[in-house]
Design a protein around this motif. Structure first.
Motif, mmCIF file in Angstrom:
data_model
loop_
_atom_site.group_PDB
_atom_site.id
_atom_site.type_symbol
_atom_site.label_atom_id
_atom_site.label_comp_id
_atom_site.label_asym_id
_atom_site.label_seq_id
_atom_site.Cartn_x
_atom_site.Cartn_y
_atom_site.Cartn_z
ATOM 1 N N ALA A 294 1.347 -0.843 0.023
ATOM 2 C CA ALA A 294 -0.081 0.357 0.329
ATOM 3 C C ALA A 294 0.779 1.457 -0.072
ATOM 4 O O ALA A 294 1.926 1.353 0.447
ATOM 5 N N TYR A 295 0.588 2.077 -0.425
ATOM 6 C CA TYR A 295 1.052 3.832 -0.631
ATOM 7 C C TYR A 295 0.279 4.516 -0.996
ATOM 8 O O TYR A 295 -1.161 4.511 -1.182
ATOM 9 N N ASP A 296 0.372 5.854 0.165
ATOM 10 C CA ASP A 296 0.321 6.931 0.299
ATOM 11 C C ASP A 296 0.784 7.989 0.154
ATOM 12 O O ASP A 296 2.052 8.374 0.780
ATOM 13 N N ASP A 297 0.141 9.304 -0.338
ATOM 14 C CA ASP A 297 0.960 10.513 -0.210
ATOM 15 C C ASP A 297 0.108 11.645 0.289
ATOM 16 O O ASP A 297 1.060 13.069 0.872
ATOM 17 N N ASP A 298 -1.023 11.556 0.382
ATOM 18 C CA ASP A 298 -1.982 12.999 0.998
ATOM 19 C C ASP A 298 -3.195 11.896 1.305
ATOM 20 O O ASP A 298 -3.705 10.814 0.771
ATOM 21 N N PHE A 299 -3.913 12.656 2.121
ATOM 22 C CA PHE A 299 -5.594 12.039 2.096
ATOM 23 C C PHE A 299 -6.717 13.023 2.126
ATOM 24 O O PHE A 299 -6.783 13.717 2.682
ATOM 25 N N ARG A 300 -7.219 12.531 0.571
ATOM 26 C CA ARG A 300 -8.529 13.381 0.762
ATOM 27 C C ARG A 300 -7.652 15.212 0.433
ATOM 28 O O ARG A 300 -6.721 15.074 -0.139
ATOM 29 N N PHE A 301 -8.316 16.319 0.975
ATOM 30 C CA PHE A 301 -7.942 17.462 1.694
ATOM 31 C C PHE A 301 -6.907 17.697 2.234
ATOM 32 O O PHE A 301 -5.980 18.888 2.598
ATOM 33 N N ASN A 302 -6.067 16.434 2.779
ATOM 34 C CA ASN A 302 -5.590 16.669 3.712
ATOM 35 C C ASN A 302 -3.823 16.143 3.180
ATOM 36 O O ASN A 302 -4.200 15.081 2.917
ATOM 37 N N PRO A 303 -2.625 17.832 2.621
ATOM 38 C CA PRO A 303 -2.063 16.904 2.591
ATOM 39 C C PRO A 303 -0.527 16.174 2.903
ATOM 40 O O PRO A 303 0.030 15.130 2.838
ATOM 41 N N ASP A 304 -1.766 15.867 4.408
ATOM 42 C CA ASP A 304 -0.518 14.141 5.642
ATOM 43 C C ASP A 304 -1.055 12.920 5.341
ATOM 44 O O ASP A 304 -2.118 12.752 4.803
ATOM 45 N N PRO A 305 -0.442 12.084 4.210
ATOM 46 C CA PRO A 305 -0.734 10.528 4.997
ATOM 47 C C PRO A 305 -1.625 9.959 5.200
ATOM 48 O O PRO A 305 -1.043 10.700 6.420
ATOM 49 N N VAL A 306 -2.341 9.320 4.445
ATOM 50 C CA VAL A 306 -2.955 8.269 5.616
ATOM 51 C C VAL A 306 -3.331 6.824 5.487
ATOM 52 O O VAL A 306 -4.002 7.488 3.964
ATOM 53 N N LEU A 307 -2.974 6.287 5.545
ATOM 54 C CA LEU A 307 -2.568 4.579 5.427
ATOM 55 C C LEU A 307 -3.406 3.714 5.807
ATOM 56 O O LEU A 307 -3.122 3.598 7.189
ATOM 57 N N ALA A 308 -4.617 2.790 5.751
ATOM 58 C CA ALA A 308 -5.684 1.489 5.671
ATOM 59 C C ALA A 308 -5.092 0.624 4.976
ATOM 60 O O ALA A 308 -5.576 0.733 3.789
#
Length: 245
Positions: free
Chosen positions: A141-155
């Protein structure tokens, strides 16, 4: 005139409320800008950090001393936990942990939330990215942001018992002393949405909850007695979730 370092030691009261608090320093010139200090609920890990000092910037013609070298960050952690780290140029921090099949892993980064803007960085912020890998190094899994939040959240739902690795880095491999982060990892409650988005003043409103590791699907809340936006969060086994408006 280029850099000054102040070292602070905190003693937290047992009843200190969890969450973000503002920290300022007072001097003869007045109050400083606020910095975020977070009171957490989980065990904390921290890597060894490099710190800019007044001495390193005070050489001839203000020439900076070479950056402090340090070994590559490879740390074993026990979940759930909060990891405090720092990214220097070209670095990838790696955290190893054990997980069981079926666990709903949540990994949430606070980086831009702590230091939103760096005036002398190009671009002017630390853009963190997260990657989850298995013991063989395969990216799951990979993430570089979460919706409008620039900090990533990975689930991610763990497929098998075993060892896993979380990688965190800057999106374009930059780094400096103030590229710092807090990474919360574990089967943590995380709210992704609520409905409805509000209620009448002074009434009790039942919200439908969406997210990961939530103890209930509905939550009845007595709304504020004055109109305006407020924040909603929920606890699971004593751990407080993120807050949503």
């Amino acid at each position: 005139v280029i850099a000054e370092t102040v070292t602070l030691e905190f003693a937290l009261a047992a009843d200190a409320p969890p969450g973000e608090h503002e920290l300022r320093l007072k001097s003869a010139g007045g109050l400083s800008n606020p910095m975020i200090f977070t009171v957490g609920q989980l065990p904390e890990f921290a890597e060894k950090v490099a710190t800019a000092t007044s001495e390193s910037a005070a050489g001839p013609n203000n020439a900076q001393a070479p950056r402090a070298s340090r070994p590559r960050t490879e740390m074993d952690v026990v979940l759930p936990a909060v990891i405090n780290g720092q990214i220097l140029p070209g670095e990838i921090d790696r955290y190893h942990f054990a997980a069981r099949k079926g666990e709903h892993l949540v990994a949430a980064v606070s980086a831009r939330a702590l230091i939103p803007y760096l005036a002398d960085a190009v671009p002017g912020w630390f853009q963190a990215t997260l990657a989850l890998r298995d013991a063989k190094g395969r990216e799951l899994a990979y993430d570089d942001d979460f919706r409008f939040n620039p900090d990533p959240v990975l689930a991610y739902t763990i497929p098998d018992d075993g060892s896993y690795v979380l990688d965190i880095k800057d999106a374009i491999y930059r780094g400096r002393e103030d590229f710092v982060y807090r990474l919360a990892v574990g089967e943590l409650p995380f709210v992704t949405g609520i409905f409805p988005l509000g209620g009448a003043v002074g009434a009790t409103t039942t919200f439908e909850l969406a997210g990961w590791n939530l103890p209930v699907e509905q939550l009845a809340v007595e709304t504020e007695k004055t109109p305006g936006a407020c924040l909603l969060s929920i606890r699971n086994q004593g751990v407080l979730s993120n807050a949503v408006p």
